[in-house]
Write a protein that holds these residues in place. Structure first.
Motif, mmCIF file in Angstrom:
data_model
loop_
_atom_site.group_PDB
_atom_site.id
_atom_site.type_symbol
_atom_site.label_atom_id
_atom_site.label_comp_id
_atom_site.label_asym_id
_atom_site.label_seq_id
_atom_site.Cartn_x
_atom_site.Cartn_y
_atom_site.Cartn_z
ATOM 1 N N LEU A 55 10.925 2.069 2.956
ATOM 2 C CA LEU A 55 10.443 2.614 4.232
ATOM 3 C C LEU A 55 11.399 2.290 5.376
ATOM 4 N N ILE A 56 11.962 1.095 5.368
ATOM 5 C CA ILE A 56 12.932 0.724 6.406
ATOM 6 C C ILE A 56 14.170 1.614 6.303
ATOM 7 N N ALA A 57 14.673 1.792 5.095
ATOM 8 C CA ALA A 57 15.845 2.656 4.899
ATOM 9 C C ALA A 57 15.542 4.087 5.328
ATOM 10 N N MET A 58 14.381 4.593 4.934
ATOM 11 C CA MET A 58 14.008 5.960 5.304
ATOM 12 C C MET A 58 13.922 6.106 6.821
ATOM 13 N N THR A 59 13.366 5.105 7.476
ATOM 14 C CA THR A 59 13.244 5.158 8.934
ATOM 15 C C THR A 59 14.610 5.122 9.598
ATOM 16 N N THR A 60 15.521 4.316 9.090
ATOM 17 C CA THR A 60 16.861 4.292 9.683
ATOM 18 C C THR A 60 17.580 5.620 9.461
ATOM 19 N N ILE A 61 17.316 6.263 8.333
ATOM 20 C CA ILE A 61 17.911 7.585 8.072
ATOM 21 C C ILE A 61 17.381 8.601 9.077
ATOM 22 N N VAL A 62 16.077 8.576 9.319
ATOM 23 C CA VAL A 62 15.470 9.511 10.280
ATOM 24 C C VAL A 62 16.048 9.275 11.668
ATOM 25 N N LEU A 63 16.106 8.023 12.093
ATOM 26 C CA LEU A 63 16.653 7.717 13.420
ATOM 27 C C LEU A 63 18.129 8.079 13.506
ATOM 28 N N ASN A 64 18.859 7.884 12.429
ATOM 29 C CA ASN A 64 20.274 8.256 12.373
ATOM 30 C C ASN A 64 20.435 9.770 12.516
ATOM 31 N N GLN A 65 19.619 10.518 11.771
ATOM 32 C CA GLN A 65 19.697 11.983 11.799
ATOM 33 C C GLN A 65 19.399 12.532 13.196
ATOM 34 N N ILE A 78 18.703 12.844 4.762
ATOM 35 C CA ILE A 78 17.389 13.180 5.325
ATOM 36 C C ILE A 78 16.535 13.957 4.320
ATOM 37 N N TRP A 79 17.165 14.702 3.405
ATOM 38 C CA TRP A 79 16.394 15.532 2.473
ATOM 39 C C TRP A 79 15.617 14.710 1.454
ATOM 40 N N PRO A 80 16.182 13.649 0.868
ATOM 41 C CA PRO A 80 15.349 12.788 0.019
ATOM 42 C C PRO A 80 14.227 12.107 0.807
ATOM 43 N N ILE A 84 10.422 12.345 -0.344
ATOM 44 C CA ILE A 84 9.626 11.139 -0.618
ATOM 45 C C ILE A 84 8.409 11.084 0.300
ATOM 46 N N THR A 85 8.602 11.450 1.552
ATOM 47 C CA THR A 85 7.483 11.419 2.497
ATOM 48 C C THR A 85 6.409 12.434 2.103
ATOM 49 N N LEU A 86 6.830 13.624 1.711
ATOM 50 C CA LEU A 86 5.848 14.639 1.279
ATOM 51 C C LEU A 86 5.133 14.204 0.000
ATOM 52 N N LEU A 87 5.884 13.649 -0.949
ATOM 53 C CA LEU A 87 5.256 13.156 -2.184
ATOM 54 C C LEU A 87 4.306 11.996 -1.904
ATOM 55 N N SER A 88 4.663 11.152 -0.973
ATOM 56 C CA SER A 88 3.784 10.042 -0.589
ATOM 57 C C SER A 88 2.490 10.560 0.027
ATOM 58 N N THR A 89 2.595 11.621 0.792
ATOM 59 C CA THR A 89 1.394 12.215 1.387
ATOM 60 C C THR A 89 0.452 12.695 0.298
ATOM 61 N N VAL A 90 0.988 13.406 -0.666
ATOM 62 C CA VAL A 90 0.166 13.883 -1.793
ATOM 63 C C VAL A 90 -0.446 12.693 -2.536
ATOM 64 N N ALA A 91 0.374 11.698 -2.828
ATOM 65 C CA ALA A 91 -0.109 10.531 -3.575
ATOM 66 C C ALA A 91 -1.188 9.777 -2.809
ATOM 67 N N ASN A 92 -1.032 9.675 -1.492
ATOM 68 C CA ASN A 92 -2.017 8.940 -0.708
ATOM 69 C C ASN A 92 -3.354 9.661 -0.606
ATOM 70 N N PHE A 93 -3.357 10.953 -0.762
ATOM 71 C CA PHE A 93 -4.635 11.671 -0.791
ATOM 72 C C PHE A 93 -5.200 11.777 -2.202
ATOM 73 N N ALA A 94 -4.365 11.545 -3.208
ATOM 74 C CA ALA A 94 -4.818 11.628 -4.605
ATOM 75 C C ALA A 94 -5.226 10.269 -5.172
ATOM 76 N N THR A 95 -4.965 9.202 -4.455
ATOM 77 C CA THR A 95 -5.240 7.858 -4.963
ATOM 78 C C THR A 95 -6.741 7.624 -5.169
ATOM 79 N N PRO A 96 -7.101 6.800 -6.147
ATOM 80 C CA PRO A 96 -8.503 6.451 -6.318
ATOM 81 C C PRO A 96 -9.008 5.504 -5.223
ATOM 82 N N SER A 97 -8.109 4.920 -4.459
ATOM 83 C CA SER A 97 -8.494 3.976 -3.410
ATOM 84 C C SER A 97 -8.926 4.724 -2.149
#
Length: 121
Positions: A55-65, A78-80, A84-97
């Motif tokens: 998450l830290i790396a992804m955030t630095t990439i976004v701020l860099n871009q 920025i494309w990965p 990853i962010t879109l896949l995380s969104t799907v996973a967070n709504f599909a989780t049993p938690s």
């Protein structure tokens, strides 16, 4: 710059939670499908650390871009992050938690929308 800052601000919470999990915070129900309520087992805690680092790396990439910082990330990085962010969104709504769905689902939607705004609008 605004969407990148929204992304970065939204990432702070998940980063802090993952770091707290590494240190033994009893919030296992907020990650990894809620499989380990309470503190994560010692053998699993490094995964929370890896999630924080990602998450830290992804955030630095976004701020860099967005030109907010200059960490030297290549423009294609920025494309990965978007994937990853879109896949995380799907996973967070599909989780049993339920707690993950309620907390991280909206957070990753916000992060995804800020990236889409930054890249396409």
């Amino acid at each position: 710059m605004t969407p990148a800052l929204i992304y970065a601000l939204a990432a702070i919470g998940p980063i802090l939670v993952q770091l707290a999990l590494v240190l033994g915070a009893p919030w296992g129900h907020l990650t990894m499908g809620g499989r380990w309520p309470g503190t994560l087992p010692p053998r699993i805690r490094p995964l929370a650390g890896l999630q924080a680092l990602l998450l830290i790396a992804m955030t630095t990439i976004v701020l860099n871009q967005a030109g907010v910082t200059d960490f030297g990330w290549p423009a294609w990085a920025i494309w990965p992050v978007l994937a990853i962010t879109l896949l995380s969104t799907v996973a967070n709504f599909a989780t049993p938690s339920r707690m993950e769905r309620l907390l991280w689902g909206p957070m990753t939607v916000l992060m995804s929308l800020s990236l889409i705004w930054m890249l396409f609008l």
